[in-house]
Design an enzyme around this catalytic site. Structure first.
Site, PDB file in Angstrom:
ATOM      1  N   CYS A 109      34.517  15.526 -11.436  1.00 56.38           N
ATOM      2  CA  CYS A 109      35.185  15.141 -10.179  1.00 56.38           C
ATOM      3  C   CYS A 109      36.377  14.218 -10.405  1.00 56.38           C
ATOM      4  O   CYS A 109      37.136  13.953  -9.471  1.00 56.38           O
ATOM      5  CB  CYS A 109      34.184  14.512  -9.231  1.00 56.38           C
ATOM      6  SG  CYS A 109      32.779  15.586  -8.918  1.00 56.38           S
ATOM      7  N   HIS A 233      37.618   9.975  -4.326  1.00 55.97           N
ATOM      8  CA  HIS A 233      36.841  11.207  -4.455  1.00 55.97           C
ATOM      9  C   HIS A 233      35.862  11.300  -3.290  1.00 55.97           C
ATOM     10  O   HIS A 233      35.220  10.318  -2.921  1.00 55.97           O
ATOM     11  CB  HIS A 233      36.104  11.206  -5.790  1.00 55.97           C
ATOM     12  CG  HIS A 233      35.109  12.305  -5.913  1.00 55.97           C
ATOM     13  ND1 HIS A 233      35.404  13.601  -5.567  1.00 55.97           N
ATOM     14  CD2 HIS A 233      33.815  12.307  -6.343  1.00 55.97           C
ATOM     15  CE1 HIS A 233      34.332  14.358  -5.766  1.00 55.97           C
ATOM     16  NE2 HIS A 233      33.363  13.601  -6.228  1.00 55.97           N
ATOM     17  N   ASN A 263      31.395  17.823  -0.990  1.00 58.63           N
ATOM     18  CA  ASN A 263      31.931  17.386  -2.280  1.00 58.63           C
ATOM     19  C   ASN A 263      32.502  18.603  -3.006  1.00 58.63           C
ATOM     20  O   ASN A 263      31.746  19.479  -3.429  1.00 58.63           O
ATOM     21  CB  ASN A 263      30.816  16.727  -3.096  1.00 58.63           C
ATOM     22  CG  ASN A 263      31.309  16.228  -4.454  1.00 58.63           C
ATOM     23  OD1 ASN A 263      32.383  16.607  -4.931  1.00 58.63           O
ATOM     24  ND2 ASN A 263      30.509  15.381  -5.083  1.00 58.63           N
TER      25      ASN A 263
END
Ligand code: COA
Length: 310
Positions: A109, A233, A263
């Site tokens: 990520c 993020h 996500n």
């Protein structure tokens, strides 16, 4: 050495929406639990990593008024390549008519911010324009019968075009790091599904976000109060809340899209960035803090001075 500035941006999401209510039908979970513990209400699912990347990349090129032939490097941040070999960036290069180099980058990520720093390095070494894309189809490595992970991960893509500039460019400070001793907290074996120790990832994520952001801010010679927009993020609203609170950046100056996207790993930061641009939240001269963390455990942050007209 040449500096770089972002001159174009674009995103792509699959059409199919999976709501928390949809997950309630197949999992022992509830909309209330997911919303309260994560901030996610719905997510998008479908497509291929290359297909989403091409769509986002094409929009970024269009916004910049450029064609694929104007780009000399394409960098694709992804944890979910379509094939082991070749790089998914090769598909993107071919589809967009890019003549220069193409490679994938996997820093989980943190991948998009890793890519952002690498792109500045390429431009410092003489590349004129880099197309940087974060694209993921995490739904393919998610076990949809596992409520621990199925509520979180989803698909999407975001892209930016970076161009060489005469001055020092937009990048004021950066920090890239990783702690490989924590690599088993979040992983997917080849052909397998995502496995995660959610609580421990949560704990480390807040710390990694704060520490990395502080290092970038310090290198940039600025303070958190100078940041016009933080783009973290998009993993969990509670992680974003906790990290931004410790940094002293209020939510009014923080970009979030995870309620609608879940996500999306490497795609999450450009999705949040472009959403903020579309909402008129970013202006020329603004100081932007981008900060990510992820499997590895990796972390990455950058402070840039936004130079484009939005
Ligand atoms: N629906 C309903 N209940 C659930 C659930 C779900 N989807 N998942 C877990 N639970 C239950 C647990 O079984 C537990 O029940 P118990 O108290 O009876 O044992 C309870 O909810 C609390 O579980 P816990 O794991 O402590 O919840 P949490 O508050 O830590 O939230 C996560 C779980 C996964 C949302 C959270 O840990 C998280 O977001 N971690 C970071 C994950 C992440 O960001 N990963 C990507 C990094 S890039």
């Amino acid at each position: 050495m040449a500096g770089a500035v972002i001159v174009g941006w674009g995103t792509a999401l699959p059409d199919r929406v999976v709501t928390n209510a949809d997950l309630e039908a197949t999992l022992d979970t509830s909309d209330e639990w997911i919303t309260e513990r994560t901030g996610i209400k719905e997510r998008r699912v479908g497509g291929t990593t290359a297909g989403l990347a091409v769509a986002a990349g094409a929009r970024a090129l269009e916004r910049a008024g450029l064609h694929g032939s104007d780009i000399d490097q394409v960098l694709l941040a992804t944890t979910t390549p379509d094939r082991m070999i070749p790089s998914t960036a090769s598909d993107v290069q071919h589809a967009l008519g890019i003549k220069g180099g193409a490679s994938d980058l996997n820093a989980a990520c943190s991948g998009f911010v890793y890519g952002l720093v690498h792109a500045h390095g390429l431009i410092a070494l003489g590349a004129r324009r880099v197309l940087l894309i974060g694209s993921e189809t995490l739904s393919r490595v998610t076990d949809w019968s596992d409520r621990n992970t199925a509520i979180l991960f989803a698909d999407g893509a975001g892209a930016v075009v970076l161009e060489a500039t005469a001055g020092a460019g937009q990048l004021l400070g950066w920090d890239l790091g990783s702690d490989g001793s924590a690599r088993d907290l979040l992983y997917a074996d080849i052909g397998g599904y995502l496995q995660m120790d959610g609580r421990e990832v949560f704990r480390r994520a807040v710390r990694a976000t704060v520490d990395s952001a502080l290092r970038s801010l310090q290198r940039a010679g600025v303070r958190a109060t100078d940041v016009a927009l933080a783009v973290p993020h998009q993993a969990n609203i509670r992680i974003i809340d906790a990290a931004c609170q410790r940094l002293g950046i209020p939510m009014e100056r923080t970009a979030t899209v995870l309620h609608a996207t879940g996500n999306t790993s490497s795609a999450s930061i450009p999705l949040a960035l472009v959403d903020a641009i579309d909402r008129g939240r970013l202006h020329r001269g603004d100081l932007v803090l981008l900060v990510g963390f992820g499997a590895g455990m990796s972390w990455a942050s950058a402070v840039i001075r936004w130079e484009a007209d939005t």
